[in-house]
Write a protein that holds these residues in place. Sequence first.
Motif, PDB file in Angstrom:
ATOM      1  N   ILE A 367       0.823  -1.205   0.000  1.00  0.00           N
ATOM      2  CA  ILE A 367       0.000   0.000   0.000  1.00  0.00           C
ATOM      3  C   ILE A 367       0.857   1.255   0.000  1.00  0.00           C
ATOM      4  O   ILE A 367       0.390   2.342  -0.350  1.00  0.00           O
ATOM      5  CB  ILE A 367      -0.948  -0.022   1.214  1.00  0.00           C
ATOM      6  CG1 ILE A 367      -1.833  -1.278   1.147  1.00  0.00           C
ATOM      7  CG2 ILE A 367      -1.847   1.203   1.267  1.00  0.00           C
ATOM      8  CD1 ILE A 367      -2.683  -1.501   2.362  1.00  0.00           C
ATOM      9  N   HIS A 376      -5.759   5.112  -4.001  1.00  0.00           N
ATOM     10  CA  HIS A 376      -6.660   4.948  -2.867  1.00  0.00           C
ATOM     11  C   HIS A 376      -7.032   6.286  -2.244  1.00  0.00           C
ATOM     12  O   HIS A 376      -8.206   6.539  -1.948  1.00  0.00           O
ATOM     13  CB  HIS A 376      -6.008   4.053  -1.797  1.00  0.00           C
ATOM     14  CG  HIS A 376      -6.093   2.597  -2.106  1.00  0.00           C
ATOM     15  ND1 HIS A 376      -5.365   2.012  -3.117  1.00  0.00           N
ATOM     16  CD2 HIS A 376      -6.818   1.600  -1.543  1.00  0.00           C
ATOM     17  CE1 HIS A 376      -5.640   0.713  -3.158  1.00  0.00           C
ATOM     18  NE2 HIS A 376      -6.519   0.439  -2.221  1.00  0.00           N
ATOM     19  N   GLN A 377      -6.048   7.133  -2.034  1.00  0.00           N
ATOM     20  CA  GLN A 377      -6.276   8.348  -1.273  1.00  0.00           C
ATOM     21  C   GLN A 377      -7.066   9.406  -2.030  1.00  0.00           C
ATOM     22  O   GLN A 377      -7.754  10.227  -1.424  1.00  0.00           O
ATOM     23  CB  GLN A 377      -4.929   8.946  -0.838  1.00  0.00           C
ATOM     24  CG  GLN A 377      -4.128   8.060   0.090  1.00  0.00           C
ATOM     25  CD  GLN A 377      -4.862   7.811   1.398  1.00  0.00           C
ATOM     26  OE1 GLN A 377      -5.406   8.715   2.002  1.00  0.00           O
ATOM     27  NE2 GLN A 377      -4.870   6.561   1.845  1.00  0.00           N
ATOM     28  N   ILE A 380     -10.679   6.802  -4.763  1.00  0.00           N
ATOM     29  CA  ILE A 380     -11.620   5.773  -4.340  1.00  0.00           C
ATOM     30  C   ILE A 380     -12.531   6.376  -3.284  1.00  0.00           C
ATOM     31  O   ILE A 380     -12.057   6.973  -2.306  1.00  0.00           O
ATOM     32  CB  ILE A 380     -10.881   4.535  -3.797  1.00  0.00           C
ATOM     33  CG1 ILE A 380      -9.996   3.944  -4.909  1.00  0.00           C
ATOM     34  CG2 ILE A 380     -11.872   3.495  -3.308  1.00  0.00           C
ATOM     35  CD1 ILE A 380      -9.182   2.759  -4.476  1.00  0.00           C
ATOM     36  N   PHE A 383     -12.110   6.277   0.573  1.00  0.00           N
ATOM     37  CA  PHE A 383     -10.927   6.919   1.139  1.00  0.00           C
ATOM     38  C   PHE A 383     -11.008   8.445   1.066  1.00  0.00           C
ATOM     39  O   PHE A 383     -10.058   9.126   1.447  1.00  0.00           O
ATOM     40  CB  PHE A 383      -9.664   6.449   0.402  1.00  0.00           C
ATOM     41  CG  PHE A 383      -9.337   5.007   0.641  1.00  0.00           C
ATOM     42  CD1 PHE A 383      -8.535   4.623   1.701  1.00  0.00           C
ATOM     43  CD2 PHE A 383      -9.850   4.018  -0.180  1.00  0.00           C
ATOM     44  CE1 PHE A 383      -8.243   3.298   1.936  1.00  0.00           C
ATOM     45  CE2 PHE A 383      -9.562   2.682   0.037  1.00  0.00           C
ATOM     46  CZ  PHE A 383      -8.757   2.324   1.098  1.00  0.00           C
ATOM     47  N   TYR A 617      -7.615  -4.142  -5.784  1.00  0.00           N
ATOM     48  CA  TYR A 617      -7.177  -4.665  -4.499  1.00  0.00           C
ATOM     49  C   TYR A 617      -5.663  -4.540  -4.402  1.00  0.00           C
ATOM     50  O   TYR A 617      -4.945  -4.667  -5.401  1.00  0.00           O
ATOM     51  CB  TYR A 617      -7.614  -6.125  -4.327  1.00  0.00           C
ATOM     52  CG  TYR A 617      -9.121  -6.230  -4.320  1.00  0.00           C
ATOM     53  CD1 TYR A 617      -9.847  -5.937  -3.169  1.00  0.00           C
ATOM     54  CD2 TYR A 617      -9.815  -6.543  -5.479  1.00  0.00           C
ATOM     55  CE1 TYR A 617     -11.229  -5.978  -3.167  1.00  0.00           C
ATOM     56  CE2 TYR A 617     -11.198  -6.586  -5.488  1.00  0.00           C
ATOM     57  CZ  TYR A 617     -11.899  -6.306  -4.324  1.00  0.00           C
ATOM     58  OH  TYR A 617     -13.267  -6.333  -4.335  1.00  0.00           O
ATOM     59  N   TRP A 618      -5.191  -4.298  -3.172  1.00  0.00           N
ATOM     60  CA  TRP A 618      -3.760  -4.036  -3.025  1.00  0.00           C
ATOM     61  C   TRP A 618      -2.913  -5.226  -3.434  1.00  0.00           C
ATOM     62  O   TRP A 618      -1.784  -5.056  -3.902  1.00  0.00           O
ATOM     63  CB  TRP A 618      -3.440  -3.603  -1.596  1.00  0.00           C
ATOM     64  CG  TRP A 618      -3.708  -4.623  -0.540  1.00  0.00           C
ATOM     65  CD1 TRP A 618      -4.824  -4.747   0.220  1.00  0.00           C
ATOM     66  CD2 TRP A 618      -2.820  -5.675  -0.114  1.00  0.00           C
ATOM     67  NE1 TRP A 618      -4.712  -5.809   1.092  1.00  0.00           N
ATOM     68  CE2 TRP A 618      -3.493  -6.392   0.919  1.00  0.00           C
ATOM     69  CE3 TRP A 618      -1.543  -6.074  -0.480  1.00  0.00           C
ATOM     70  CZ2 TRP A 618      -2.920  -7.482   1.564  1.00  0.00           C
ATOM     71  CZ3 TRP A 618      -0.971  -7.160   0.158  1.00  0.00           C
ATOM     72  CH2 TRP A 618      -1.645  -7.844   1.162  1.00  0.00           C
TER      73      TRP A 618
END
Length: 877
Positions: A367, A376-377, A380, A383, A617-618
């Motif tokens: 991540i 992600h930050q 998404i 987040f 997905y990570w």
Amino acid sequence: MPLTRPRLGTACWVGGLLLTVAVVGWDSDQRLDSIAAVTAAPVSGISPPAPDPDSPTGYVGGQHRLILPAIDGYHWLLQTERMMGGGGLRVRRAEYDDAPAGREVHWSGVMRWWGAGMAVAYRATHPTLTSSQALERVAPWANTLALIVVLVALVPVLAGRLGGPAAGLFAVGTFAVFPFYEYFVVGYFDHHGVATMASAVAVLLLGAGGAGWGKGGYDAAARRWLAASAVLGGTALWVNAATAVPVLIGIGVGALLSVAWLGPSVPADALWRSDPRLWRWWGLVGGAISLAFYLLEYFPAHMDMRLEVNHPFYALAWVGAGDFICRVGERKGSHSPGRRWWLTLDAAAVLLLPAVILATGTRTFLISDPFLFTLHQRYIVEFLPLAGQLLQMTPGEVAGRLSPAPLVILPVAACLWATPIERIGRWGWRAFLVAAVAVGAAFAHLLLRGLIGGQGPLVALADAFVVGLMCAPFLLRGRNAVESRESAVFAVALAPTVLLLAMSMAQVRWVGVAAALALVTIVLAAGLLVPAGSGLAWTRSRRTAAAALLLATLLASPVASSRLPLARTDGPQQLARDAAHWLRRRVDNDPAVVFASPNATTWLTYFGGFPGVGTLYWENLEGLRAAAAIYTAPTADSLRTLLRERGVTHLVLFPWDQGLELLRAARADALGGPQEPAGFLPTLTGTLRGSAEAQPTPGWLVPLPYPPPAIAALGHPSAIILEVVPDQDPEVGLVALARYYQAIRSPDRIESSLSASLGVRPTVPAWALLAQMHAARGEVELFAGALRSLRLAVANTSSLEVGDRVDAAVAFAIGRDGEAAAEQLDRALQEADDRQLRRLSEDQLAFLVRLSRQLGIDRSHGEMVAAAESLLPAAPR
């Protein structure tokens, strides 16, 4: 002792439990009906997949029908099916993702095992179902049943420790606090509910056990409660470390406040005393449970260092933290060198985990990869900050989806203001309470702004009113200090609640956990602050006011939520399912790998049984990188090279889905450069959708004649399917393009594509389609000319595809040349096999069946005509 009499207390927890079961049952019935409606809603005439007991999914071709509201549930189902099909109890790889190699899986086995167990039990009463079909039936309500099981087991225990009213509140709160309940609603098949419940109950059991305080200090009852809390915390860490770690950190902060400031405030001969050794015991049990679950998941073959999930380093940190808290709270030998060395070792055990992550980067913590972290930050939804999400909701949605339960921070902090702590410890304690009130007030502001809409004086007045209502009565009238033991309990409960609430305002993914911890604080307040002798003057009027305020706080969310309509359609998922089923019908059992946006890849994998490249997905960092590179490939040649590396056979593009654009933006942000220009693929998509200047498609990439359902909100065409093929001549590719435009009903572009094809080299399918188009327009002379050219082309062509012969037969039939039409149909049916029939468009299949019967050819090719008819949609579009 509880404020209520035993009978009344029993009535409270039994009534609360029965009410919860009734409300959850009613809500589940509504949601099951919604899921059934969404799943059954037809968006086209494509027949649903037929049952197949030999398929791992229970349906032909590895397909599925069930539509769930939460996308992660599809991955749980796919992995559980693999487990039930003989893939082993521990699923460590997802072959359907990051094609062609697959990717690692680090989700715990809890949901797979629970889902499989429910499927086995369900199948016992429905023996005609396959295991996978039974799993599909139970998946929507498996989490909801888990909630009821937990409540039936836990509520009586809480009633015996905290009293009936507090236990009843916990039962009712599980559905009344919607962000918490949302993890268990029908349709949500995911591990977040288990992780959140385990984390919340770990805090609740800590509070019920005295949070490190016991009679005479280190008593057996306190040990048992803290051990139970550690077991639940270890379970949460196993199920989802991302959820458990902030909660454990918050508990640690509260424990330090307790042993450092509250413990020394009581005399050594007091009945209830803090014994820091209980925290060492808590750390040892928690570390042991964490290690045991790690071995359960990974021993002996998968013990790589992956620190995104539960790992022995977490167990070591937990043991070190417990010993650190213990030694901070010990009064004897506080200045001895041995104590300082132990504190240093404990701190090293705690800090080893983040130090390794910082030192090793993506080798142990994917991540931290700049691309994945940026994705992600910034891009998404879960987040993103809470404030932005609330402004996109209506006031009714805010009221129904966001509970005011976290506001309990305000009155509890006010109750704790009067304290027996002296000197500097008092100021530290009150600084903690001020920070808690500040976080609670900030959350209240966001909530009120979402309810009122926008900002302005009205929101400011509402802020002041709510904060004053929650805090002032306690500050003005509750001047008696709360006992240190009870203050310690709320230090341990408030610290993680405040931390998670602050995190939820930064990222909406934490809202459910913060709400669950707020419910725990409410329950502990009802069990510890309200009973007589708690240090507060609980007059009858004050109890009535507090109860009314609490009920209003708890019931606001479910009342508003019940007014929100449940979905009866889900256009994006229904479209994706339709496209997946259409493509599966076309390729049948031929190997196929799809490229699509991250969410669409999950849909196509689940509904159609296709391996994909880049789900979100990570563990799939490499697949996401590959997807971003494919989408941003600047030329057709570079795109082809990347697709070959991944074995992609089909591209399924949904122009309304911004997932691939988000990958492009995240890739540019991670690289620190300017936004990359649109690559070849988005430009081609614009061409095929008619929103960009036309450009020729490469000879190796063919648009398929998929007629997507008309869903107004998604634009037209709502889906584009491209097939990767060997290089073909330009005139052949242009005919394929014309068939695509025919499928999406774009007549002008049909004509231009056919004209371009004929300009390169006249062919049978080009003349046949052009003749059909002229006939449809009533252009008699142009039709006659095209038909003459078609006869000549047929006479000069020795070999034709089945679809080309069908198109020629249609054109001859329109020209009333039954003999020529019959000849082409007869040869088409002689040469056809099941695979070739599946590659015909719906229009071609319909014409083949209709003309065969009109011309009597079905008598000699009945089996093949029947096969073609079986591929037709069940109803006209």
